[in-house]
Write an enzyme that holds these catalytic residues in place. Structure first.
Site, PDB file in Angstrom:
ATOM      1  CG  HIS A 108      15.352  -9.290  10.741  1.00  0.00           C
ATOM      2  ND1 HIS A 108      15.447  -8.475   9.436  1.00  0.00           N
ATOM      3  CD2 HIS A 108      14.584 -10.665  11.147  1.00  0.00           C
ATOM      4  CE1 HIS A 108      15.019  -9.530   8.724  1.00  0.00           C
ATOM      5  NE2 HIS A 108      15.065 -10.758   9.329  1.00  0.00           N
ATOM      6  CE  LYS A 147      11.785   4.500   6.493  1.00  0.00           C
ATOM      7  NZ  LYS A 147      12.038   3.202   6.008  1.00  0.00           N
ATOM      8  NE  ARG A 148       8.292  -1.841  12.969  1.00  0.00           N
ATOM      9  CZ  ARG A 148       9.303  -2.108  13.774  1.00  0.00           C
ATOM     10  NH1 ARG A 148       9.090  -1.261  15.456  1.00  0.00           N
ATOM     11  NH2 ARG A 148      10.624  -2.076  13.405  1.00  0.00           N
ATOM     12  CE  LYS A 204      10.739   0.773  11.309  1.00  0.00           C
ATOM     13  NZ  LYS A 204      12.020   0.115  10.493  1.00  0.00           N
ATOM     14  CB  THR A 215      12.119  -4.162   2.303  1.00  0.00           C
ATOM     15  OG1 THR A 215      11.480  -3.578   2.688  1.00  0.00           O
ATOM     16  CG2 THR A 215      13.508  -4.584   2.694  1.00  0.00           C
ATOM     17  CE  LYS A 256       8.800  -3.260  -0.642  1.00  0.00           C
ATOM     18  NZ  LYS A 256       8.427  -3.370   0.659  1.00  0.00           N
TER      19      LYS A 256
END
Length: 801
Positions: free
Chosen positions: A353, A539-540, A545, A647, A651
């Site tokens: 991942h 998000k985390r 990110k 993901t 969505k």
């Protein structure tokens, strides 16, 4: 209705009768005395009753068919609320609403009373939950295996903008969905001594099973999620208690329960690292012992193990599965090492991942030998065997395919790769980069081992469940077949040019935004307009990110409004959501900066309603189910080459949001499918990001961007932290001197892309068309498609329905 006179309901009894029975007999309340939680438990039990028959039926069919089963090992299963999801899968929504109305109880309040199961953190756990749903929907016999965390991930709150963690209490009440299996328990050891004759652990705990049925669509098939809780082998030591040493008396219980208490304990200390390793081994060993027990009951020889079971390791957390399965085959069943290795590797598969080195787990040899001495011996054998086979195969650089890092650490990603039959990435870009970077030499040695399985999401929860307005519109346009064949959404594409359909589609979006605005007002005390652009990043919190880049651009946008308050600005609501790991100092600093910027912007009378920033506390699945259907713009802005897949991006697109993002992870495939004209792509690509780091100077990019330079100066001068000008010094110092994730390099491209989104949103016809096409062309991103790929290309299994 006399609830006390009812007999136990059969699974086909009227739902209202079953609810009444469970209120009396499971909860022990009369309707007059029941509170919201009591009604929720009664409804949950009544719905669970409907799952038992198909659950048993699926188990019977699996045994009768004698087919191969899938076992999915994951440290996380981010399930979210289970009640409404089960009701949707069973087709009981209308009946459940009517039943609760008959009791004079608000159905919506009942389902929202359920706490989220705190069994995961982010995308890894949510993906596992989607996969369980799809495995059941497709009728593939499977078990999910994980840990039943007593507290799971922490509960987040903000104090003066800072993240504060407290224990999650999702199990404060009885969990109505699970069945405790007292008879299914396995001994798990730690420490002690080991030799070729076996292992004599110094500490023992018991892993006890808790089963939750996982229904597919209309419960045509139901699989099992089996979670392990740790219990002491000896509950209480009376001798030290009688001496007055009460802590020593309770020590075995405290030690055992610590193992299954918290998801991802802070591993910045040696004690935390040891607990993390014990957790990973605990659930992996229990799961493998259970798998072997079930297999051996069939009477088949151990050589047939790869023909009957496929074990998927979700990331490196269960990578100890290779050594553990070999240990069980050698020490418990008398196999030789090479035979045991070949059998184990025929069963095991590994999903990677991440390409981030810090996320590819490494364990110090000393710690591994202390906690798992027998496994350390087996890892050495695995490394030696693989090195020998690599040399025999003519590997050009055999030292580069060793399990041990040059510093001596055990590389769990390499161990998982070496012990697996197949290894997969989770997007086309990520899989290609795996072959070129972290597993380059292993890929050269095993060119057929790495395959791509682009992630997907379940449409049952992430459209049918969370977006009832859009569900109704799709049912009218397409029928209900899309729920199990999401690629039927492609038939919507011609309707993007139909003015009437676009208006209906955007009417659903506006209604979702209006509901979110009401929730934001009630919970955050912030007034927002459903006519504003809802721009969301959930998000985390992690530097790659790039929530920091989003925050800096928000501040720049605020400055632009202050300069030209008379301009006809498109109103925006910028929403952040996510948690930072307790030991991740920089992520927590970024959270505080976001909250400080939000406070200043939201209280600026010049800016007014043109821009609002909202950061709700304690982001979880249930919050995502509110936010995603209401989103206009989806923020997917990670540094190119860093996000394996994502993901959330799927969505959002599925629910008609338009993406602003880099060409990273599955954004690449989303762009290909929705069309580059229907997505806002900006910034460096993966190969460019890699190339620019040589000699990279973020200060040059800061200086060249007037907008960024102004914001950085404001933060350094204390504009967003009055009275404490150095509060955000560490964040800006890192941006200036260690901008590894290229925030400064991509900032101007991001800012310009945001300007483009504003112009597009102002054109209602254009935006509506983009929104419809994002939904219509997202059908490929179903987890059903992903699981079909795993089944045929990795596991070699077939559905039984």
């Amino acid at each position: 209705m006399n609830v006390h006179s009812l007999s136990a309901p059969a699974h086909h009894a009227a739902l209202d009768a079953a609810i009444a029975w469970h209120l009396a007999h499971s909860v022990g309340k009369t309707p007059e005395a029941a509170d919201l939680s009591d009604w929720r438990v009664a409804l949950s039990r009544a719905v669970r009753d409907r799952l038992v028959a198909p659950w048993f039926d699926a188990t019977r069919k699996t045994y009768e068919a004698g087919r191969k089963r899938v076992y999915y090992l994951s440290m996380e299963f981010l399930l979210g609320r289970m009640l409404e999801d089960a009701i949707g899968n069973l087709g009981l929504e209308r009946e459940a609403r009517a039943a609760m109305a008959g009791f004079g109880v608000d159905y919506r309040a009942v389902v929202e009373d359920e706490p989220d199961a705190a069994l995961g953190n982010g995308g890894l756990g949510r993906l596992a939950a989607c996969f369980l749903d799809s495995l059941s929907c497709l009728g593939i016999p499977a078990y999910g295996y994980g840990i039943r965390y007593a507290h799971g991930l922490f509960r987040q709150r903000f104090e003066e903008g800072r993240q504060i963690e407290s224990a999650e209490t999702w199990l404060a009440e009885a969990h109505p969905w699970e069945f405790e299996r007292h008879e299914v328990a396995f001994e798990i050891g730690f420490g002690g001594v080991a030799d070729e004759a076996g292992w004599r652990p110094a500490e023992l705990v018991e892993a006890r099973a808790h089963d939750t049925p996982v229904p597919g669509w209309r419960a045509r098939w139901t699989n099992t999620l089996r979670l392990w809780s740790a219990r002491p082998k000896r509950v209480f030591d009376l001798e030290p208690f009688n001496r007055g040493d009460y802590m020593a008396a309770a020590a075995p219980e405290v030690f055992a329960e610590t193992i299954s208490r918290v998801l991802y304990p802070d591993d910045s200390t040696p004690v935390g690292k040891e607990l993390r390793l014990k957790q990973e081994y605990f659930f992996t060993s229990a799961s493998l012992q259970d798998i072997l027990r079930r297999f051996l009951a069939s009477g088949a020889p151990l050589s047939a193990l790869p023909d009957q079971i496929a074990i998927q390791m979700n990331d490196t957390h269960p990578a100890i599965a290779g050594p553990e399965l070999i240990r069980l085959l050698m020490d418990h069943h008398g196999l030789g090492f090479e035979e045991a290795f070949d059998i184990a590797s025929g069963c095991l598969c590994y999903t990677n991942h991440t390409l981030l080195p810090e996320a590819l787990e490494r364990w110090h040899v000393g710690l591994m030998r202390h906690v798992l001495p027998r496994h350390m011996m087996i890892i050495e054998k695995i490394d030696a065997l693989h090195a020998r086979r690599a040399a025999e195969a003519g590997a050009p650089r055999p030292d580069h395919v060793r399990v041990f890092h040059p510093d001596g650490d055990v590389q769990m990603g390499t161990l998982a790769f070496v012990a697996a039959r197949k290894v997969n990435g989770v997007s086309a870009l990520h899989t290609g980069l795996m072959k070129e970077t972290v597993f380059r030499d292993l890929h050269a040695l095993h060119p057929d081992r790495i395959v791509n399985m682009t992630n997907g999401v379940t449409p049952r929860r992430w459209l049918h469940g969370c977006n009832p307005g859009l569900r109704a519109l799709l049912n009218e346009a397409l029928g209900e077949g899309w729920v199990t064949n999401l690629e039927l959404l492609d038939r919507l594409a011609p309707l993007a040019d139909d003015t009437g359909f676009r208006e209906l589609f955007m009417g659903v979006k506006r209604a979702n935004k209006a509901r979110l605005a009401e929730w934001l007002k009630a919970t955050q005390r912030i007034e927002t307009s459903p006519d504003a652009m809802f721009d969301i990043q959930i998000k985390r919190i992690h530097e790659y990110k790039r929530q920091l880049m989003n925050a800096l651009e928000v501040a720049a946008h605020a400055n632009a409004i202050r300069r030209e308050p008379e301009r006809d600005w498109v109103p925006r609501v910028r929403i952040f959501g996510g948690k930072a790991a307790p030991g991740y100092d920089m992520a927590k600093r970024i959270i505080r900066l976001v909250n400080d910027i939000a406070w200043q912007v939201n209280h600026d009378p010049v800016i007014g309603d043109r821009l609002k920033i909202v950061y709700p506390e304690n982001y979880n699945v249930s919050m995502a189910e509110r936010l995603i259907p209401a989103a206009d713009l989806s923020e997917q802005i990670s540094t190119a080459g860093m996000e394996a897949s994502g993901t959330g991006n799927m969505k959002f697109a599925l629910n008609g949001a338009v993406t602003i993002g880099t060409l990273d992870g599955a954004n690449v495939e989303i762009a290909e499918r929705v069309g580059r004209e229907n997505i806002f792509i900006f910034g460096l690509e993966a190969h460019e990001a890699s190339a620019i780091r040589d000699g990279y100077d973020s200060n040059r990019f800061i200086a060249e961007s007037a907008a960024l330079s102004e914001v950085v100066g404001q933060i350094e001068g204390g504009f967003y932290s009055p009275g404490e000008p150095d509060r955000h010094r560490a964040v800006i110092d890192k941006l200036r001197h260690d901008d590894h994730f290229l925030v400064a390099a991509d900032f101007e491209a991001y800012r310009k892309a945001q300007d483009e989104t504003e112009a597009a949103f102002a054109d209602r016809e254009r935006w509506g068309r983009m929104a419809v096409l994002n939904c219509a062309r997202s059908g490929w991103f179903s987890s059903d498609r992903t699981i079909r790929g795993y089944a045929s290309e990795i596991w070699g299994v077939e559905p039984l329905i």
